[in-house]
Write an enzyme that holds these catalytic residues in place. Sequence first.
Site, PDB file in Angstrom:
ATOM      1  N   ASP A 116       2.381   8.830   2.672  1.00 53.98           N
ATOM      2  CA  ASP A 116       3.578   8.381   1.950  1.00 53.98           C
ATOM      3  C   ASP A 116       4.334   9.504   1.267  1.00 53.98           C
ATOM      4  O   ASP A 116       5.180   9.241   0.413  1.00 53.98           O
ATOM      5  CB  ASP A 116       3.183   7.311   0.921  1.00 53.98           C
ATOM      6  CG  ASP A 116       2.908   5.978   1.591  1.00 53.98           C
ATOM      7  OD1 ASP A 116       3.687   5.601   2.480  1.00 53.98           O
ATOM      8  OD2 ASP A 116       1.924   5.316   1.225  1.00 53.98           O
ATOM      9  N   ASP A 175       5.727   1.328   8.438  1.00 51.89           N
ATOM     10  CA  ASP A 175       6.302   1.960   7.244  1.00 51.89           C
ATOM     11  C   ASP A 175       6.383   3.481   7.377  1.00 51.89           C
ATOM     12  O   ASP A 175       7.207   4.141   6.753  1.00 51.89           O
ATOM     13  CB  ASP A 175       5.461   1.648   5.997  1.00 51.89           C
ATOM     14  CG  ASP A 175       4.832   0.269   5.976  1.00 51.89           C
ATOM     15  OD1 ASP A 175       4.575  -0.291   7.053  1.00 51.89           O
ATOM     16  OD2 ASP A 175       4.562  -0.245   4.885  1.00 51.89           O
TER      17      ASP A 175
HETATM   18  N1  GLY Z   1       3.127  -0.144   2.575  1.00 45.75           N
HETATM   19  C1  GLY Z   1       4.389  -0.076   2.005  1.00 45.75           C
HETATM   20  C2  GLY Z   1       5.007  -1.390   1.799  1.00 45.75           C
HETATM   21  O1  GLY Z   1       4.391  -2.233   1.176  1.00 45.75           O
HETATM   22  O2  GLY Z   1       6.079  -1.620   2.250  1.00 45.75           O
END
Ligand code: GLY
Length: 397
Positions: A116, A175
Amino acid sequence: MKKSLSLFCLLTASLACFGQAGSKAQLLQLVNKELADASVQYTVFKKELSSDRFPKSYNAATDSLVVSNSGWWCSGFYPGTLLYLYEKTKKQELLTEAERIMQPLSKEQFNKGTHDLGFMMYCSFGNANRLQPSAEYRQILINSAKSLSTRFNPKVGCIKSWNSKPANDFLVIIDNMMNLELLFWATRATGDSSFYQIAVTHANTTMKNHFRPDYSSYHVINYHSETGAVQQKKTAQGYADESAWARGQSWGLYGYVVMYRETKDKKYLAQANHIADYILNNPNLPKDKIPYWDFNAPDIPNALRDASAGSVLASALLELQKYVSKPRSDEYIAVAETIVRNLASSTYKAAFGTNGGFILKHSVGSLPGKSEVDVPLTYADYYYVEALTRLQKILKP
Ligand code: GLY
């Protein structure tokens, strides 16, 4: 007769123009007000936060802010939102607070345990460097891109999202498309094309394996880390393995819009348009265009909405419209406008000083995980403010 017809045409044309200009002006007024309101609301957090804590959500039952440390995947959104709002308002206190909170965040540049880093470091330091380029920000971003790149597996052709067991499992979530923008920046900054290559390879592998024939996407693909074979296609935060988790659809759309912006490869533009078609033509997309938390939630129309899926969608569409022609561009702008108008209504937008300091209510983190259900979330705010800035630019070029 001819004369009166021309006069009629002229009048009609002016009225049409006036009507359009009138509604444009009204929309611009709304956008400006939303940015001004957000810049006031975003001064609330700092009174509650201790030195190295970040806003995460809000517990309405106890009227308390939920906070995280800098390692939480959302730590970059608070400074990122402050920076967007500073850019628009030039209020010094927003910049001062962004700079304060980026200090404890900066150590994450060396975090190799998360995919992330794009969210965490590019939304924060990326925006800071865009507004006030500095050698320090540049180095932090380069180090972040290097850390992120360590998670790339050439056999799989992807960056690993989540660490898991057994060791041969290699989990990639949709994501992850959002973290690639940082890598493109790093290639531009350093001339090292390996970041670019990783981003393109990840996007191509994801295009091949994450998408169904209707261009909806799975949330999680479990690859074999040594062979690259797809072992499972499943969900983590959606309703079911075969469902379309709403925020995942928005992440995918946004990700391929960025891919087209950065590479100008038409296959990414086609992919983004296909994803947009899936979302916008979905019979389960409500009239107000704020998605239910999953397009296949069993209790639609009573299912919870996810404001974050709406704000990411609006922002992505407002960039995508630049790369397509009419009538597509008009449709994308119209949907984004509808989302913004609805998020700006009291159904979604919190009154000043309430909601723990967050702008928007009603997002869903993980319903299956019973975590952050129907609460404010930093990324809903971040992409809402980003959508506002993009809409403002369209209305006031
Ligand atoms: N994993 C990132 C989100 O919850 O969008």
